[in-house]
Design a protein around this motif. Structure first.
Motif, PDB file in Angstrom:
ATOM      1  N   THR A 339       0.851  -1.193   0.000  1.00  0.00           N
ATOM      2  CA  THR A 339       0.000   0.000   0.000  1.00  0.00           C
ATOM      3  C   THR A 339       0.883   1.238   0.000  1.00  0.00           C
ATOM      4  O   THR A 339       1.346   1.691   1.055  1.00  0.00           O
ATOM      5  N   PRO A 340       1.158   1.831  -1.168  1.00  0.00           N
ATOM      6  CA  PRO A 340       2.035   3.008  -1.235  1.00  0.00           C
ATOM      7  C   PRO A 340       1.376   4.241  -0.628  1.00  0.00           C
ATOM      8  O   PRO A 340       0.203   4.518  -0.880  1.00  0.00           O
ATOM      9  N   ARG A 341       2.140   4.980   0.152  1.00  0.00           N
ATOM     10  CA  ARG A 341       1.691   6.258   0.694  1.00  0.00           C
ATOM     11  C   ARG A 341       2.884   7.217   0.684  1.00  0.00           C
ATOM     12  O   ARG A 341       3.925   6.927   0.093  1.00  0.00           O
ATOM     13  N   ALA A 342       2.744   8.325   1.400  1.00  0.00           N
ATOM     14  CA  ALA A 342       3.708   9.423   1.254  1.00  0.00           C
ATOM     15  C   ALA A 342       5.041   9.190   1.945  1.00  0.00           C
ATOM     16  O   ALA A 342       5.990   9.941   1.708  1.00  0.00           O
ATOM     17  N   SER A 343       5.163   8.159   2.779  1.00  0.00           N
ATOM     18  CA  SER A 343       6.425   7.958   3.498  1.00  0.00           C
ATOM     19  C   SER A 343       7.518   7.351   2.634  1.00  0.00           C
ATOM     20  O   SER A 343       8.671   7.245   3.070  1.00  0.00           O
ATOM     21  N   VAL A 344       7.184   6.931   1.420  1.00  0.00           N
ATOM     22  CA  VAL A 344       8.167   6.354   0.501  1.00  0.00           C
ATOM     23  C   VAL A 344       8.122   7.110  -0.823  1.00  0.00           C
ATOM     24  O   VAL A 344       7.058   7.263  -1.431  1.00  0.00           O
ATOM     25  N   ASN A 345       9.286   7.563  -1.261  1.00  0.00           N
ATOM     26  CA  ASN A 345       9.441   8.255  -2.540  1.00  0.00           C
ATOM     27  C   ASN A 345      10.805   7.896  -3.114  1.00  0.00           C
ATOM     28  O   ASN A 345      11.630   7.269  -2.428  1.00  0.00           O
ATOM     29  N   PRO A 346      11.085   8.262  -4.364  1.00  0.00           N
ATOM     30  CA  PRO A 346      12.441   8.049  -4.887  1.00  0.00           C
ATOM     31  C   PRO A 346      13.467   8.780  -4.024  1.00  0.00           C
ATOM     32  O   PRO A 346      13.146   9.778  -3.362  1.00  0.00           O
ATOM     33  N   PRO A 347      14.698   8.278  -4.003  1.00  0.00           N
ATOM     34  CA  PRO A 347      15.740   8.964  -3.221  1.00  0.00           C
ATOM     35  C   PRO A 347      15.994  10.367  -3.761  1.00  0.00           C
ATOM     36  O   PRO A 347      15.700  10.672  -4.926  1.00  0.00           O
ATOM     37  N   ALA A 348      16.553  11.193  -2.898  1.00  0.00           N
ATOM     38  CA  ALA A 348      16.768  12.597  -3.276  1.00  0.00           C
ATOM     39  C   ALA A 348      17.735  12.732  -4.433  1.00  0.00           C
ATOM     40  O   ALA A 348      17.716  13.720  -5.149  1.00  0.00           O
ATOM     41  N   GLN A 349      18.603  11.739  -4.632  1.00  0.00           N
ATOM     42  CA  GLN A 349      19.556  11.773  -5.746  1.00  0.00           C
ATOM     43  C   GLN A 349      19.300  10.601  -6.665  1.00  0.00           C
ATOM     44  O   GLN A 349      18.601   9.651  -6.321  1.00  0.00           O
ATOM     45  N   SER A 350      19.866  10.659  -7.830  1.00  0.00           N
ATOM     46  CA  SER A 350      19.726   9.574  -8.792  1.00  0.00           C
ATOM     47  C   SER A 350      20.488   8.356  -8.292  1.00  0.00           C
ATOM     48  O   SER A 350      21.377   8.458  -7.459  1.00  0.00           O
ATOM     49  N   PRO A 351      20.172   7.168  -8.809  1.00  0.00           N
ATOM     50  CA  PRO A 351      20.923   5.980  -8.423  1.00  0.00           C
ATOM     51  C   PRO A 351      22.428   6.119  -8.640  1.00  0.00           C
ATOM     52  O   PRO A 351      23.224   5.640  -7.842  1.00  0.00           O
ATOM     53  N   ALA A 352      22.827   6.775  -9.717  1.00  0.00           N
ATOM     54  CA  ALA A 352      24.263   6.936  -9.972  1.00  0.00           C
ATOM     55  C   ALA A 352      24.917   7.769  -8.876  1.00  0.00           C
ATOM     56  O   ALA A 352      25.988   7.452  -8.373  1.00  0.00           O
ATOM     57  N   GLN A 353      24.262   8.851  -8.480  1.00  0.00           N
ATOM     58  CA  GLN A 353      24.792   9.685  -7.414  1.00  0.00           C
ATOM     59  C   GLN A 353      24.751   8.953  -6.086  1.00  0.00           C
ATOM     60  O   GLN A 353      25.649   9.073  -5.266  1.00  0.00           O
ATOM     61  N   GLN A 354      23.684   8.157  -5.889  1.00  0.00           N
ATOM     62  CA  GLN A 354      23.548   7.427  -4.635  1.00  0.00           C
ATOM     63  C   GLN A 354      24.697   6.453  -4.441  1.00  0.00           C
ATOM     64  O   GLN A 354      25.208   6.283  -3.342  1.00  0.00           O
ATOM     65  N   ASN A 355      25.147   5.816  -5.550  1.00  0.00           N
ATOM     66  CA  ASN A 355      26.252   4.875  -5.453  1.00  0.00           C
ATOM     67  C   ASN A 355      27.535   5.548  -5.005  1.00  0.00           C
ATOM     68  O   ASN A 355      28.440   4.917  -4.455  1.00  0.00           O
ATOM     69  N   LYS A 356      27.627   6.842  -5.251  1.00  0.00           N
ATOM     70  CA  LYS A 356      28.813   7.580  -4.829  1.00  0.00           C
ATOM     71  C   LYS A 356      28.714   8.011  -3.375  1.00  0.00           C
ATOM     72  O   LYS A 356      29.688   8.476  -2.803  1.00  0.00           O
ATOM     73  N   GLY A 357      27.502   7.879  -2.811  1.00  0.00           N
ATOM     74  CA  GLY A 357      27.315   8.245  -1.402  1.00  0.00           C
ATOM     75  C   GLY A 357      26.628   9.575  -1.276  1.00  0.00           C
ATOM     76  O   GLY A 357      26.683  10.432  -2.149  1.00  0.00           O
TER      77      GLY A 357
END
Length: 359
Positions: A339-357
């Protein structure tokens, strides 16, 4: 045929017999579907009983049938048992289903110095119940082992590590957490942490297994300190989330998967206290689908299981075991609903940026 008496008087077999001009024994046997009573007479008696508001005496019915018409439920011995909303909803559904069939639910707790098996054994020995429903199963559960040997009908809400020879109703907990990780990965989350429950509890172990399997299969990143077991309530969740927030910002997870909704809400409080935005800085997902999840801000994304209907189905299953013993155990596996609601969204950065930390 005599006229029926005042409606204020309780309807009895004697009054039905007087009204229909039949012997009381004939009335009783017709109401209980004895084969030596003619079909026409049986239908006439049962029609009159309905019209005149006759209800059989519970004690007389139980004595005649040799059953107690009561199901036992021993509250699990845990500190949060009396404030467990999931368990409360199961009991509500179970009691409702039993009452529809004029059966009772006997709920009892465990006194100091005793365990659940002691209480179950006392109820069996005193012939106070016809069967049991048990919940919150451990991977190796002494209650299930006892009831296996007792010959008393029972249904388990949940399972143990070896569930082949008894009746149970459970949620596919492992698959639910696989789907949760899949959903988070699809949004772009790579660094996903998990607040797990007591690993001796089977539901917690299954959810933990689903998290680990899905993270391995989908190339998720489990950093040091990402998996924390033994989280059973909001307070322990609050402290565990604080530990995650102590991880350096570059290594901190962007999503948090929680073993229950109560644990998720405790983690949300920790993030809010730290000045972080749930669903923006870190996404949080729970499990259970409790009503409170819709009221918190932001509303909690959850894996929903209908605990009330679980109780209803457990009631139907145990009644069937008590009245129509099957040749094989009945085992039912339901799926949780994301049940999707507002507590889950895409991360603030792209996956490529996320891999860099970093966020």
């Amino acid at each position: 045929m005599s006229k029926p008496s005042s409606r204020n008087e309780p309807m009895t077999i004697a009054r039905l017999a007087q009204h229909l001009g039949l012997a009381e024994g004939t009335i009783s046997r017709a109401l209980n579907n004895y084969p030596d009573i003619a079909e026409k007479t049986r239908q006439r008696v049962q029609k009159a009983a309905r019209e005149m508001g006759y209800r059989p005496s519970s004690s007389a019915r139980r004595l005649a049938r040799g059953v107690i018409e009561t199901i036992g439920f021993v509250l699990p011995t845990c500190r949060t048992q009396h404030s467990d909303p999931f368990l409360a909803e199961i009991l509500n559904g179970l009691a409702t289903e039993l009452s529809l069939h004029d059966w009772d639910l006997l709920v009892t707790s465990v006194p100091d110095g005793h365990d659940e098996v002691d209480v179950i054994d006392r109820l069996v020995g005193s012939n106070k119940v016809d069967g049991f429903v048990i919940a919150r199963t451990r991977r190796e559960d002494a209650r299930v082992n006892y009831l296996r040997q007792s010959g008393v009908p029972f249904v388990v809400q949940g399972r143990t590590d070896h569930p082949d020879d008894y009746s149970w109703l459970d949620i596919d907990n492992e698959q639910a957490f696989v789907e949760a990780v899949t959903y988070l990965r699809g949004l772009g989350h790579v660094k996903i942490a998990c607040l797990g429950g007591d690993p001796t509890m089977n539901f917690a172990w299954q959810r933990r297994s689903g998290y680990l399997r899905a993270m391995a299969e989908q190339n998720g990143h489990i950093g040091v300190g990402y998996l924390i077991d033994g989280i059973t309530d909001e307070l322990t969740a609050f402290r565990a989330a604080q530990r995650l927030l102590a991880i350096t910002e570059n290594d901190r997870p962007t999503a948090l998967l929680c073993v229950t909704d109560a644990v998720a809400i405790g983690a949300m409080h920790a993030l809010t206290r730290a000045g972080l935005r749930v669903g923006e800085d870190i996404s949080i997902m729970g499990f259970d689908g409790l009503p409170i999840g819709r009221a918190v801000q932001p509303a909690l994304t959850t894996l929903h299981q209908d605990s009330y209907e679980i109780g209803r189905e457990a009631g139907r299953m145990v009644l069937d075991l008590c009245t129509n013993p099957p040749s094989a155990p009945k085992q039912t596996l339901w799926q949780a609903k994301l049940t999707p609601r507002a507590s889950v969204n895409p991360p603030a950065q792209s996956p490529a940026q996320q891999n860099k930390g970093g966020f």
